[in-house]
Design an enzyme around this catalytic site. Structure first.
Site, PDB file in Angstrom:
ATOM      1  N   GLN A  78      -2.185   4.793  -8.278  1.00  0.00           N
ATOM      2  CA  GLN A  78      -2.906   3.836  -7.995  1.00  0.00           C
ATOM      3  C   GLN A  78      -3.868   4.395  -6.925  1.00  0.00           C
ATOM      4  O   GLN A  78      -3.821   5.491  -6.156  1.00  0.00           O
ATOM      5  CB  GLN A  78      -1.993   2.855  -7.439  1.00  0.00           C
ATOM      6  CG  GLN A  78      -1.387   2.022  -8.532  1.00  0.00           C
ATOM      7  CD  GLN A  78      -0.579   0.735  -7.989  1.00  0.00           C
ATOM      8  OE1 GLN A  78       0.538   0.858  -7.819  1.00  0.00           O
ATOM      9  NE2 GLN A  78      -1.318  -0.325  -7.807  1.00  0.00           N
ATOM     10  N   HIS A  79      -4.963   3.436  -6.455  1.00  0.00           N
ATOM     11  CA  HIS A  79      -5.806   3.250  -5.267  1.00  0.00           C
ATOM     12  C   HIS A  79      -6.772   4.353  -5.304  1.00  0.00           C
ATOM     13  O   HIS A  79      -7.843   4.187  -4.732  1.00  0.00           O
ATOM     14  CB  HIS A  79      -4.901   3.704  -4.187  1.00  0.00           C
ATOM     15  CG  HIS A  79      -3.746   2.765  -3.904  1.00  0.00           C
ATOM     16  ND1 HIS A  79      -3.604   1.330  -3.965  1.00  0.00           N
ATOM     17  CD2 HIS A  79      -2.495   3.051  -3.716  1.00  0.00           C
ATOM     18  CE1 HIS A  79      -2.417   1.001  -3.991  1.00  0.00           C
ATOM     19  NE2 HIS A  79      -1.634   1.882  -3.680  1.00  0.00           N
TER      20      HIS A  79
ATOM     21  N   ASP B 248       0.621   3.176 -11.726  1.00  0.00           N
ATOM     22  CA  ASP B 248       1.953   3.889 -12.206  1.00  0.00           C
ATOM     23  C   ASP B 248       3.199   3.246 -11.948  1.00  0.00           C
ATOM     24  O   ASP B 248       4.170   3.501 -12.710  1.00  0.00           O
ATOM     25  CB  ASP B 248       2.036   5.203 -11.445  1.00  0.00           C
ATOM     26  CG  ASP B 248       1.750   5.252 -10.070  1.00  0.00           C
ATOM     27  OD1 ASP B 248       1.754   4.100  -9.614  1.00  0.00           O
ATOM     28  OD2 ASP B 248       1.765   6.453  -9.314  1.00  0.00           O
TER      29      ASP B 248
END
Length: 459
Positions: free
Chosen positions: A71-72, A221
């Site tokens: 992520q991110h 994830d």
């Protein structure tokens, strides 16, 4: 037999699983490594995905594919769809100052939690965009679209080229800092606050929606892992990978004004309150390296020392920390004496420090009303016998350890099967084989850890 595929493009590697769409039985799999670092060009992920697909025997015979990923990560594209600069990953902490500034500019942590379910920390995409605008204004001026690792890989895999064709899902969008799980919509004002202007963002697909005919919505994830272990209400999943996470499914959005719990969305249409730590399995790797042993021997050393390591406490903030929010902190050892300066004591303290950090994460979920009926322990770190035994003692309850599997990729495959089936809910695959670990509770271990943790300051 209908086949589906799931991808896990994690920080360290890319994994591909091909499974039977009806039963979930594994048919074949492949993997490839990612480069190290907290700044990676997305083309490296694409190359690894191609290698992992080839290692898995190709995808020509699969009905649907879904990609889950870390992520991110900030992927910025120009008008032609070319990558403007290497992606800043979730564990890149250079945007810590930007997080502080953004939090203040909107009116404080509670305002952010109300707006998007999370308070800015260096991990979130919104802070990385502010860092880009401040430190690389020429690159920022070229940005025409922002997306996330799984968005970019799905777009590339589908063969589409228009920026308008980039898609994402609720779970990954909820980790950006400019999409609201409560309103199910972007907050362009927060994007503008970070980058200085509004640019194109991916279309958010529904959990079982397909794009380009055979590509699922994908997931972050942790949401992928929740799908993979078929988490049910009452489960708290503790994942020990590059990062450590504790998360649970919820029917309602979460807004934690302290910023400890992120109010993310899940990949099934609900919510996934989550607490993340930066330091997890690499704490074990680093300790094993210092001691000159392998991970199995590290585990044996740890189990050979007494619970509590005779007072030696290891604070595992080796890369700074996200929870608690101490991006500039360092790791620390407290209680070194002649009798505790042994390999076994250090091994035990490292495992206990890692597990205590995750127990703090579970406590934060409980404090917001998350029910805990059982703890599921997954991820590479869960393969350590010492981690499993210490977890049962520190959590003070039985710990369920599903048999090792690529649960993020499995969750993506399950999502692909759902999208291909047209069913109202994700299909239930065979029950997971698992082991239950029990141990006598050791509350004094957490007490000693907490007293040492509170001495840790940012450098």
């Amino acid at each position: 037999m209908a086949l589906v595929a799931g991808v896990d493009s994690s920080t360290q590697s890319c994994k591909v699983v091909v499974r039977d769409a009806d039963t979930g039985a594994l048919v074949r799999e492949g993997r490839a490594a990612h480069p190290a670092g907290t700044e990676v060009h997305p083309h490296a992920w694409w190359d690894a995905l191609q290698a992992a697909i080839a290692d898995a025997g190709g995808l020509d015979d699969v009905e649907a594919v879904s990609v889950a990923a870390q992520q991110h990560g900030m992927v910025v594209l120009d008008e032609a769809g070319e990558v403007v600069r290497p992606a800043l990953l979730w564990n890149d902490t250079r945007s810590a100052g930007a997080a502080v500034d953004l939090t203040a500019e909107l009116g404080g942590p509670a305002a952010w939690a109300e707006a998007v379910g999370s308070v800015p920390v260096a991990s979130l995409t919104v802070t990385k965009l502010r860092w880009l605008a401040t430190n690389e204004p020429e690159a920022a001026a070229r940005v025409a679209a922002v997306c996330l690792p799984h968005d970019w890989l799905t777009w590339k895999l589908s063969g589409q080229t228009s920026l308008d064709a980039i898609t994402t899902d609720r779970s990954d969008a909820s980790g950006t800092g400019y999409w609201s799980p409560s309103t199910e919509d972007y907050r362009p004002d927060l994007l503008e606050l970070a980058l200085g202007r509004v640019v194109a963002l991916p279309r958010v697909l529904g959990p079982a929606e397909l794009t380009a005919g055979r590509f699922g919505a994908g997931a972050g994830d942790n949401a992928g892992a929740a799908l993979g272990v078929q988490a049910r209400p009452g489960d708290v999943v503790v994942s020990i990978g590059t990062s450590g996470t504790a998360f649970a499914r919820s029917s309602r959005p979460i807004a934690d004004g302290t910023g400890t719990v992120n109010g993310f969305a899940d990949a099934e249409g609900g919510h996934l309150p989550l607490v993340c730590t930066l330091n997890a399995s690499r704490v074990l790797d680093a300790t094993a390296r210092v001691l000159g042993v392998g991970l199995d021997e590290l585990s044996a050393l740890a189990l050979g020392a007494p619970a509590g390591a005779d007072g030696l406490a290891f604070i595992p903030y080796l890369e700074g920390e996200r929870t608690p929010n101490k991006p500039d902190s360092t790791g620390a050892l407290h209680g070194l004496r002649l009798d505790t300066m042994t390999p076994a004591h250090l091994a035990r303290a490292a495992v206990e420090g890692l597990v205590c950090s995750l127990a703090d994460a579970v406590d934060a979920l409980v404090a917001l009303g998350t029910p805990v009926e059982r703890v599921l322990l997954i991820g590479g770190g869960a393969r350590s016998a010492a981690v499993r035994q210490v977890a049962a003692a520190v959590f003070g309850c039985p710990v369920v350890v599903p048999s090792p599997s690529e649960y993020v990729a499995d969750g993506a495959a399950r999502q692909a099967a759902w999208a291909a089936s047209g069913l109202a809910e994700a299909p239930l695959w065979s029950d997971l084989a698992s082991t239950t670990v029990e141990a006598e509770p050791t509350p004094w271990v957490r007490e000693r850890y907490a007293s040492a943790r509170d001495l840790t300051v940012d450098r």
